[in-house]
Design a protein around this motif. Sequence first.
Motif, mmCIF file in Angstrom:
data_model
loop_
_atom_site.group_PDB
_atom_site.id
_atom_site.type_symbol
_atom_site.label_atom_id
_atom_site.label_comp_id
_atom_site.label_asym_id
_atom_site.label_seq_id
_atom_site.Cartn_x
_atom_site.Cartn_y
_atom_site.Cartn_z
ATOM 1 N N LYS A 138 10.767 4.233 8.904
ATOM 2 C CA LYS A 138 9.365 3.998 8.084
ATOM 3 C C LYS A 138 8.450 4.656 9.236
ATOM 4 O O LYS A 138 8.394 4.298 10.299
ATOM 5 N N ARG A 142 9.893 12.937 8.048
ATOM 6 C CA ARG A 142 11.439 13.250 7.780
ATOM 7 C C ARG A 142 11.779 14.508 7.942
ATOM 8 O O ARG A 142 10.914 15.517 7.612
ATOM 9 N N ASP A 157 5.833 10.596 6.061
ATOM 10 C CA ASP A 157 6.137 9.232 5.456
ATOM 11 C C ASP A 157 5.348 9.199 4.070
ATOM 12 O O ASP A 157 5.936 8.952 3.002
ATOM 13 N N CYS A 160 6.401 11.484 1.446
ATOM 14 C CA CYS A 160 7.868 11.746 0.860
ATOM 15 C C CYS A 160 7.929 11.190 -0.619
ATOM 16 O O CYS A 160 7.485 10.337 -0.987
ATOM 17 N N LYS A 165 12.616 9.535 1.496
ATOM 18 C CA LYS A 165 12.231 8.460 2.303
ATOM 19 C C LYS A 165 13.601 7.782 2.664
ATOM 20 O O LYS A 165 13.765 7.023 3.597
ATOM 21 N N VAL A 170 14.411 11.746 11.766
ATOM 22 C CA VAL A 170 12.918 11.855 11.683
ATOM 23 C C VAL A 170 12.591 12.686 12.719
ATOM 24 O O VAL A 170 13.150 13.192 13.735
#
Length: 461
Positions: A138, A142, A157, A160, A165, A170
């Motif tokens: 989180k 990504r 994030d 997404c 998600k 990352v």
Amino acid sequence: MMQTRRAIVLAAGKGTRMKTELPKCAFPILKKPMIEYIVENIEKSILDETVMVIGHKREVFETLLKDRVQYVYQEEQLGTGHATLMAADLLEGKSGSTIILLGDMPLIDNRVINKIMNAHENSNNDLTVVTTHFDNPKGYGRIIRNQYDRITAIIEDLDCTKEQKQIKEVNSGIYVVNNKLLFEVLPKIEKSRRKSEYYLTDIVSLLQENHHVGTFVMRDAYRVMGVNDLYAISVAERYMRDEINRQHMLNGVSIINPDTVTIGHNVNIDSNVTIQPNTTITGESKIMEGSIIGPNSEIHNSIIYRDVQVKHSLVFDSTVKARSTIGPFAHLRSNAVVGPDNRIGNFVEVKNSTTGDQTKASHLAYIGDTTTGSNVNFGCGSVTVNYDGKEKHKTVIGNDVFVGCNTNLIAPITIGDRVFIAAGSTVTKDVPTGALAIARNQQINKEDYSKHLIKPKNHTK
Ligand code: UD1
Ligand code: MG
């Protein structure tokens, strides 16, 4: 000729999620500003020069780092892509490779920087994106890969889809890129619709079609964690603390209950030192062999010689010589130099003072702006009265002096060698060597006086 290797460090942001006055990248971890860890590690690495982008409260960074880096300014915080572009004035058109680092990754290490740099140089990548895996990704961008496993984009994030998600790979926020190419692609980044910012991460999708874009996957994810709020500060601090404590323990320092012991980065501790629980040692401190520090003690910017004991006490910007004991509940406030074999005990404060050998202040004393010789005994409640309401004055005390209980030495004052000061004295004049000083009213006993004062009670037996 070797190509120049540069760093661009992005540190212009406010750090809104921190909700602190201090700009995020200057926030301290183990009493040292986050940005200093990054600059220190860059200095230790194979990189040749550093350009730092600053903006919000930029003077904080200039004061901290002086000329260790070159600065460029981002007046308005329009995102990481825009921030990087601010370095164009200094770097546009130059050859070599540039590593981009974020100012909020305090756990980055010089060996990691070297590894990433080497990996980039040994590949034929134009851009290497450093990625890692987090169980809880989180907040991070990504990594999107195509069916050949090649990176094609980074999606923030916030942007997404539900499926994206789920991706655990990352963006660390570290990139190595061909410098010329970097400043060609940065102006092509468009404002993101959702946040109205220019995302640096867009260089991936912009370059991936016509250039070599690869990844370097970090196994030690924590090394690149981004710190965005005060909780993350505590997590970063825990990693740092564990690593530092572990190293000291492997070097022969015994740490009891290490979860409660905090040791700063530049602290030097010999083997055969014991650190007891709830103890913090920070700044440029050194602890020598045989000393026992803690429990419940705080030491900052101080030097502790051999076989010293510090219990339940505070030692700041001070020095304690061999075999002395400090505490319980003593405070060496600043610039105290306690000689060897001293005892500074219960509720004693020492500031801007030096003592010789075997001097003792065991209970309830204040020693300020004082030079004290050897074998001096400060009785319980003795005070060097150094402040007249306007200015501070000095007290000088010779060797083999006995300062009786509840004594005030009103500075400026000089007490010679072998002086004895009677308990309860308020001494305002110098005392010559060998003298007994008594400065108090003599006691008068008035016989049979109680009948004037006290009405006798009717004692029943
Ligand atoms: C960023 C990355 C994200 C990555 C994460 C890793 C972008 C868009 N996102 O997100 O993909 O996973 O880091 O930690 O790059 N800064 C400026 N000027 C600005 C904005 C930011 O100098 O206008 C600086 C900040 O001071 C900070 C760094 O850039 O040191 C990163 O900014 P931050 O807001 O923390 O980005 P993240 O949301 O963490
Ligand atoms: Mg961040």
